[in-house]
Motif scaffolding. Sequence first.
Motif, short mmCIF file in Angstrom:
data_model
loop_
_atom_site.label_atom_id
_atom_site.label_comp_id
_atom_site.label_asym_id
_atom_site.label_seq_id
_atom_site.Cartn_x
_atom_site.Cartn_y
_atom_site.Cartn_z
N VAL A 91 0.83 -1.26 0.03
CA VAL A 91 0.14 0.09 0.16
C VAL A 91 0.94 1.15 -0.06
N THR A 92 0.69 2.23 -0.98
CA THR A 92 1.49 3.45 -1.02
C THR A 92 0.70 4.46 -0.94
N ASP A 93 1.64 5.69 -1.04
CA ASP A 93 0.93 6.91 -1.00
C ASP A 93 -0.19 7.38 0.06
N TYR A 94 0.50 7.24 1.02
CA TYR A 94 -0.29 7.65 2.27
C TYR A 94 -0.72 9.19 2.38
N ASP A 107 3.33 15.32 -5.67
CA ASP A 107 2.98 16.54 -6.53
C ASP A 107 1.83 17.04 -5.82
N ASP A 108 0.75 16.30 -5.33
CA ASP A 108 -0.46 16.79 -4.64
C ASP A 108 -0.15 17.67 -3.40
N ASN A 109 0.83 17.40 -2.85
CA ASN A 109 1.18 18.21 -1.49
C ASN A 109 0.34 17.87 -0.41
N GLU A 110 -0.36 16.53 -0.42
CA GLU A 110 -1.05 15.98 0.55
C GLU A 110 -0.86 14.52 0.74
#
Length: 466
Positions: free
Chosen positions: A356-359, A372-375
């Motif tokens: 699972v990635t990009d928390y 890049d979404d800064n979130e």
Amino acid sequence: MTLIKSLFSDGQELINKEVSLFGWARSVRRSKNVAFLALNDGSTQGTIQVVCDENLANFEEVSGKLAGTCFSVDGVVVKSMGKGQSIEIQAKKVVVEGDVSSEGYPLQKKATSLEFLREIPHLRARTNTFGAVFRLRHSISFATHQFFHQENFYYMNTPIVTASDCEGAGELFRVTTLDLDKLADGEKKKVDYNFDFYKKPAYLTVSGQLNAEAMAMGLGRVYTFGPTFRAENSHTSRHLSEFWMVEPEAAGFDLNDNMDLAENYLKYLINFILKENPEELAFLAQHYQKDLVESLEKVRSSNFVRLTYTEAISILEEAMKNKKVKFEYKVAYGTDLQSEHERYLTDVHFKGPVFVTDYPKSFKAFYMKLNDDNETVRAMDLLIPGIGELIGGSQREDNEEKLLARMKDAHLDPETYDWYLQLRRFGSIKHSGFGMGLERMIMYVTGMSNIRDVIAFPRFPGSAEF
């Protein structure tokens, strides 16, 4: 001395030859004019039978000893007529090396509970269960060094005492030489650290990661493998206050490279123990987890799924919506995944390992690289069927301004981490790493359900004995 392990592997070539060995008696049986010693020296799962007849000079002494007695034996390797064994030792000389008193020896032939054995950790390595567990722990540790060596990683010894908190969680053990009794009796005022050993607050490390990053910025690929400490007042079956971590760091690696490394590492470990420790795995499967070997083989042959945190939340919400499952903890974007959520993904939905990635950045560490979404951040957790999270890591933030902002959000003092910021200032490059708790891995490959049963002398709240 010949190891019992060598007797089993080379036994047929040793028949009719004299050998010397030692071991602790798992049992001592006497039948008329013959005594049988079942000896184990810790080198293997099984015991070797030593046959002592009445011609032995000290037959009466030997045949009257109790389980737990340590013997040394000179004898001849012969074919065994008994079931379940191909060879045995015909004793010529037996010496009682270490006697056992008639009262108080806690390890008898009858089954002993794991709970009781936790009270006598100095003796439990003599049992079948813990002999298997600790030999597997050795194999996993050895294979770790072997894997990273062949992947061109350099082994680093990072500090145990540190002035920084890697995770930013504040759950730290303080290291001091100050007289705490005097401080307790004195007036309530701030501690003057100029009188302390390091002239500043110091702690036991929670991770070697930050130091490993520094080394990776000069050596390229490094890993640290050592003890770490968390002052969490937790009494669960999955937490210790002192445990061992494997933490690689690699310059030039992005998140996908990091996941490739973690997957290859885990499969290497599984391959190694399936080859080197079949007896231990068979014993543990028989007594603790029937499908242990099959589950390891399945993970070894699996293609690890990769999905984002957002996708994982959607799957879990859909499962609840369709009433496929009812979770105790609420599933909602912006909250961390709980063990039950992780196990649904691995055991039910995908039926295999999952990255699972990009928390969301809100509950992840300050050093993880912003997307890049800064979130969200470029984090990854490896989830394994039956156990949940086994490995956690990320691509590290290599932009100084963004890293500084994340530190301030986490209420960390930038001056304390100036050296860490300098790594971004002086020739930075993308880099990534992960951490794996050794004890969590040992639980996985042994089928043991309590983390206190996979380390020799466990440390947890209220317990620092032995």
